[in-house]
Scaffold this motif. Structure first.
Motif, PDB file in Angstrom:
ATOM      1  N   UNK A 146      16.924  39.554   2.667  1.00 29.60           N
ATOM      2  CA  UNK A 146      17.989  38.551   1.985  1.00 29.60           C
ATOM      3  C   UNK A 146      17.748  37.210   2.032  1.00 29.60           C
ATOM      4  N   UNK A 147      16.834  36.960   3.192  1.00 27.41           N
ATOM      5  CA  UNK A 147      16.705  35.410   3.166  1.00 27.41           C
ATOM      6  C   UNK A 147      15.128  34.877   3.547  1.00 27.41           C
ATOM      7  N   UNK A 148      14.417  35.760   3.814  1.00 31.86           N
ATOM      8  CA  UNK A 148      12.902  35.179   4.217  1.00 31.86           C
ATOM      9  C   UNK A 148      12.225  34.819   2.774  1.00 31.86           C
ATOM     10  N   UNK A 149      11.230  33.989   2.740  1.00 29.62           N
ATOM     11  CA  UNK A 149      10.628  33.428   1.701  1.00 29.62           C
ATOM     12  C   UNK A 149       9.576  34.702   1.336  1.00 29.62           C
ATOM     13  N   UNK A 150       9.462  34.677   0.098  1.00 35.60           N
ATOM     14  CA  UNK A 150       8.646  35.682  -0.363  1.00 35.60           C
ATOM     15  C   UNK A 150       7.187  35.350   0.014  1.00 35.60           C
ATOM     16  N   UNK A 151       6.146  36.144   0.136  1.00 34.98           N
ATOM     17  CA  UNK A 151       6.285  37.637   0.301  1.00 34.98           C
ATOM     18  C   UNK A 151       6.930  38.408   1.346  1.00 34.98           C
ATOM     19  N   UNK A 152       7.280  37.545   2.443  1.00 37.50           N
ATOM     20  CA  UNK A 152       7.628  38.412   3.593  1.00 37.50           C
ATOM     21  C   UNK A 152       9.003  38.961   3.107  1.00 37.50           C
ATOM     22  N   UNK A 162       4.767  39.120   7.654  1.00 34.93           N
ATOM     23  CA  UNK A 162       4.750  40.740   7.140  1.00 34.93           C
ATOM     24  C   UNK A 162       4.525  41.506   8.484  1.00 34.93           C
ATOM     25  N   UNK A 163       3.776  41.001   9.536  1.00 33.41           N
ATOM     26  CA  UNK A 163       3.128  41.833  10.455  1.00 33.41           C
ATOM     27  C   UNK A 163       4.566  41.976  11.455  1.00 33.41           C
ATOM     28  N   UNK A 164       5.292  41.062  11.558  1.00 32.33           N
ATOM     29  CA  UNK A 164       6.551  40.930  12.340  1.00 32.33           C
ATOM     30  C   UNK A 164       7.392  42.042  11.725  1.00 32.33           C
ATOM     31  N   UNK A 165       7.604  42.087  10.421  1.00 37.09           N
ATOM     32  CA  UNK A 165       8.301  42.916   9.892  1.00 37.09           C
ATOM     33  C   UNK A 165       7.769  44.211  10.122  1.00 37.09           C
ATOM     34  N   UNK A 166       6.675  44.465  10.072  1.00 35.14           N
ATOM     35  CA  UNK A 166       6.173  45.802  10.355  1.00 35.14           C
ATOM     36  C   UNK A 166       6.616  46.589  11.876  1.00 35.14           C
ATOM     37  N   UNK A 167       6.597  45.363  12.908  1.00 32.70           N
ATOM     38  CA  UNK A 167       6.712  45.799  14.221  1.00 32.70           C
ATOM     39  C   UNK A 167       8.298  45.887  14.133  1.00 32.70           C
TER      40      UNK A 167
END
Length: 129
Positions: A113-119, A90-95
């Motif tokens: 569309x393809x990452x595992x939840x919760x990411x 999730x931190x990578x997503x924030x960046x």
């Protein structure tokens, strides 16, 4: 000198150090940071520190950092330490969000569309905001 402060035991110091490192815009710091975030103990860092580390890479490298950040977001979550690994993704997503370009948005759509939840869920939330 700044890099040595990343070993400071106070978790409030390290995110500030990472912001200062990003402000230097030194491409050489990215080599160090990509190795640092790849260490096994990185998953155990606090949220603010994880985000600051990935954002430092994003600030210095811009769109060029997206493949690295996307790989980190899409990593398979282990059975042990799943919550910490998810938070790292999730931190990578924030960046990626901070980069704010069309290329970054496309990467967020792939993650959503393809990452595992919760990411993946976090990426979907980021896209909606």
């Amino acid at each position: 000198v700044l890099v040595s402060l990343l070993d400071d035991p106070d978790p409030r110091i390290r995110p500030r150090v990472l912001v200062a490192l990003a402000a230097t815009r030194d491409p050489g710091i990215v080599i160090f940071l990509t190795e640092w975030v790849g260490r096994e103990d990185f998953r155990e860092r606090v949220w603010d520190e994880k985000v600051a580390a990935f954002e430092a890479i994003a600030v210095v490298r811009g769109n060029a950092s997206i493949p690295f950040l996307e790989r980190r977001a899409m990593e398979k979550l282990p059975r042990r330490g799943r919550a910490l690994a998810s938070e790292t993704g999730q931190a990578a997503v924030a960046a990626i969000r901070k980069i704010g370009t069309a290329t970054a948005r496309t990467a967020l759509e792939r993650i959503a569309g393809s990452a595992q939840d919760p990411v993946g869920e976090y990426a979907r939330t980021v896209l909606r905001s």
